[in-house]
Design an enzyme around this catalytic site. Sequence first.
Site, PDB file in Angstrom:
ATOM      1  N   GLU A 114     -32.704 -18.298  74.943  1.00 50.14           N
ATOM      2  CA  GLU A 114     -31.954 -18.579  73.503  1.00 50.14           C
ATOM      3  C   GLU A 114     -31.409 -20.105  73.590  1.00 50.14           C
ATOM      4  O   GLU A 114     -31.443 -20.358  72.283  1.00 50.14           O
ATOM      5  CB  GLU A 114     -30.729 -17.713  73.161  1.00 50.14           C
ATOM      6  N   HIS A 120     -28.126 -14.176  82.260  1.00 50.20           N
ATOM      7  CA  HIS A 120     -29.060 -13.596  81.887  1.00 50.20           C
ATOM      8  C   HIS A 120     -28.804 -12.252  82.637  1.00 50.20           C
ATOM      9  O   HIS A 120     -28.341 -12.219  83.837  1.00 50.20           O
ATOM     10  CB  HIS A 120     -30.326 -13.937  82.162  1.00 50.20           C
TER      11      HIS A 120
END
Length: 356
Positions: free
Chosen positions: A300, A242
């Site tokens: 996700e 991320h």
Amino acid sequence: MDPTKEIADGLEGVVVAATRLSDVDGERGRLVVAGHDVEALGERACFEDVVGLLRDGEATRARELQERLGQARVAAFGALGEGPRAADGMDALRAGLAQLDTEDPDLVIGAVAVIAGAWARARAGERAVPPDPALSHAADFARMALGRPLDDARARALDAYLVTVADHGMNASTFAARVVASTGSDLVSCVVAAVGALKGPLHGGAPGPVLDMLDAIGSPERALPWLEAELAAGRRIMGMGHRVYRVRDPRAAVLERATRDLEATGVRSRHLDLAQAVERAAAALLARRHPARALAANVEFYTAVLLDAVGLPRELFSPTFAVGRAAGWCAHVAEQRAHGRLIRPASRYVGPSPAD
Ligand code: COA
């Protein structure tokens, strides 16, 4: 521009706006949405609550917002009907939204669910299902997408997902929406820009590939060799890493728990146990390869597991992300309009000099 000025590559760490909408603390792995921890929202709030929170800080008008979003879905269906033909769900969203002429955020939020639902039916070779305004946004979206009502447990899990992804700081699609809003452009143009940004696999396009990965791995003992081969081939592990979080994305935990809660009602997830094993193997491998850069599961990863358990097809995962994130986009556009300046950064010229 001053050639000695440092380039903020990817605008990492650059603060471009003050916002009351959400706060991402990447070091501690905390996400606050309009004054509430995402864990608390994921457990207790419905999507309509979060639309209210993002709009005016109030989560008390869920009933009224449910009615308004229901009417908005009906209006969007009246305007768009079967929706545009497109091979990709995000392309359908882009084309469908572009047909609207509105400044009403409810209509935009409703339209995202209607277009995504109609696209899913068209993909299944069937006609679009008209909205039922009496249902919650989550339950009606699933009904329009699947062509049949969802049971309460799955509808609750989907609602928890929409809540969890409704807003997330200055992510790429939100920034895209704010850039367009900053020029004084219309709401639909802002949201169409956001959909384009969300489509990319480095942003919202990862959950379908995460499910492909879990299917390909198949069993926990195959995780390590599969992941090693993937990295050796120069590919990234989808659902890991991320830009902001240096620890596990807190939304991953919320979605993992929502999937567990769903399992507790008797709905078996195909992939939860496998996903946990794959996550452990991927985190260990990435820690070895990038000891200076923490790369952990992002939202996700468990989006794929939860939406699969809910029964949505993987091609619908990114459009479903848009159904939730539309709330954040519209709130950011309003905030940018109220307080923002034209967003116009600088670049450093590295091209040839004109001949003297
Ligand atoms: N798998 C393998 N390697 C990864 C990785 C992943 N998922 N994520 C980052 N890396 C590596 C990069 O290759 C890079 O290595 P290098 O320094 O040897 O070139 C290093 O880690 C730093 O990555 P960087 O590209 O600077 O990170 P970023 O902040 O620009 O990217 C993401 C963040 C999310 C785009 C990135 O982690 C990624 O591509 N993840 C997979 C896609 C995904 O899950 N997207 C959904 C995001 S919510």
